[in-house]
Design a protein around this motif. Structure first.
Motif, PDB file in Angstrom:
ATOM      1  N   SER A 128     -29.711 -54.550  -5.484  1.00 41.17           N
ATOM      2  CA  SER A 128     -31.030 -54.340  -5.344  1.00 41.17           C
ATOM      3  C   SER A 128     -31.731 -53.019  -6.187  1.00 41.17           C
ATOM      4  CB  SER A 128     -31.439 -54.421  -3.833  1.00 41.17           C
ATOM      5  OG  SER A 128     -30.687 -53.417  -3.161  1.00 41.17           O
ATOM      6  N   GLY A 129     -33.001 -53.121  -6.122  1.00 43.14           N
ATOM      7  CA  GLY A 129     -33.585 -51.989  -6.702  1.00 43.14           C
ATOM      8  C   GLY A 129     -33.963 -52.157  -8.149  1.00 43.14           C
ATOM      9  N   PRO A 130     -34.396 -51.155  -8.798  1.00 43.69           N
ATOM     10  CA  PRO A 130     -34.941 -51.376 -10.084  1.00 43.69           C
ATOM     11  C   PRO A 130     -33.717 -51.583 -11.044  1.00 43.69           C
ATOM     12  CG  PRO A 130     -35.413 -48.887  -9.562  1.00 43.69           C
ATOM     13  CD  PRO A 130     -34.815 -49.559  -8.264  1.00 43.69           C
ATOM     14  N   LEU A 131     -32.478 -51.058 -10.727  1.00 40.33           N
ATOM     15  CA  LEU A 131     -31.386 -51.472 -11.636  1.00 40.33           C
ATOM     16  C   LEU A 131     -30.571 -52.591 -11.322  1.00 40.33           C
ATOM     17  CD1 LEU A 131     -29.986 -47.807 -12.058  1.00 40.33           C
ATOM     18  CD2 LEU A 131     -31.413 -48.950 -13.530  1.00 40.33           C
ATOM     19  N   GLU A 132     -31.296 -53.684 -10.514  1.00 48.35           N
ATOM     20  CA  GLU A 132     -30.576 -54.814  -9.997  1.00 48.35           C
ATOM     21  C   GLU A 132     -29.838 -55.605 -11.204  1.00 48.35           C
ATOM     22  OE1 GLU A 132     -31.642 -58.831  -7.595  1.00 48.35           O
ATOM     23  OE2 GLU A 132     -33.138 -57.034  -7.444  1.00 48.35           O
ATOM     24  N   THR A 159     -26.726 -43.565 -17.837  1.00 48.34           N
ATOM     25  CA  THR A 159     -27.892 -43.048 -16.914  1.00 48.34           C
ATOM     26  C   THR A 159     -27.143 -43.062 -15.367  1.00 48.34           C
ATOM     27  OG1 THR A 159     -29.392 -44.121 -18.349  1.00 48.34           O
ATOM     28  CG2 THR A 159     -30.166 -43.724 -16.219  1.00 48.34           C
ATOM     29  N   ALA A 161     -27.465 -42.842 -11.290  1.00 49.13           N
ATOM     30  CA  ALA A 161     -28.284 -43.379 -10.205  1.00 49.13           C
ATOM     31  C   ALA A 161     -27.490 -43.229  -8.928  1.00 49.13           C
ATOM     32  CB  ALA A 161     -28.435 -44.917 -10.538  1.00 49.13           C
ATOM     33  N   GLN A 167     -26.206 -51.357  -1.478  1.00 50.76           N
ATOM     34  CA  GLN A 167     -26.725 -51.571  -2.816  1.00 50.76           C
ATOM     35  C   GLN A 167     -26.051 -52.084  -3.929  1.00 50.76           C
ATOM     36  OE1 GLN A 167     -29.733 -48.339  -3.088  1.00 50.76           O
ATOM     37  NE2 GLN A 167     -31.026 -49.953  -4.018  1.00 50.76           N
TER      38      GLN A 167
END
Length: 171
Positions: A128-132, A159, A161, A167
């Motif tokens: 989940s989240g923007p990097l799902e 990158t 995170a 998650q």
């Protein structure tokens, strides 16, 4: 042996740390660790501005109260009740009332380490989240804080995170 529960002890205001220190000393000296397991004075760090300068100050969350994780027996009750500065337990005078599991969880006093089924160096999928949907490499795990640091390869670059433990899942 009964299970140890969290109880709230009322103290004179300003005596919280002294009560906690005295109780801890008595437990160690009399080897009562199985009866009285933990003593906490909940605090938080808050910013304080004094003379135009900002600094961080530790402040008691519940002035006049100390949290004690103990097995309630006549002996443990007597020991806690007779510490200098203690005025009593929270609850009716004849029977102290333990905190409920929900109250303990909300107060954050009983920190439980979360078991994860991945380790540093493992590949994980972000759920989940923007990097799902991305796959990353676990750099570090902090189970007390509930965080995991993952390096994700995006557009040819690594990158970093920081995510919560729930998650991600192992690949």
């Amino acid at each position: 042996m009964e299970e140890a529960l969290w109880y709230v002890v009322h103290t004179y205001s300003g005596y919280e740390n002294k009560v906690a220190q005295n109780l801890t000393t008595i437990v160690e000296n009399r080897r009562l660790q199985e009866l009285i397991q933990e003593v906490k004075v909940p605090t938080e760090i808050v910013p304080d501005i004094k003379d135009g300068k900002e600094r961080e100050v530790e402040r008691k969350l519940f002035p006049g109260y100390v949290l004690v994780k103990m097995v309630m027996t006549d002996d443990s009750w007597y020991i806690v009740r007779n510490i200098r500065g203690v005025t009593g337990f929270v609850g009716p005078s004849s029977k102290p009332v333990p905190l409920s599991a929900e109250e303990v969880e909300n107060l954050g006093v009983d920190v439980r380490a979360t078991r994860v089924d991945y380790a540093v160096g493992d590949s994980v999928e972000i759920l989940s989240g923007p990097l799902e949907g991305f796959i990353g490499l676990v750099e570090s795990i902090d189970s007390k804080q509930g965080k995991v640091n993952v390096k994700v390869s995006m557009f040819g670059r690594e990158t970093p995170a920081e995510l919560t433990l729930v998650q991600v899942k192992p690949v």
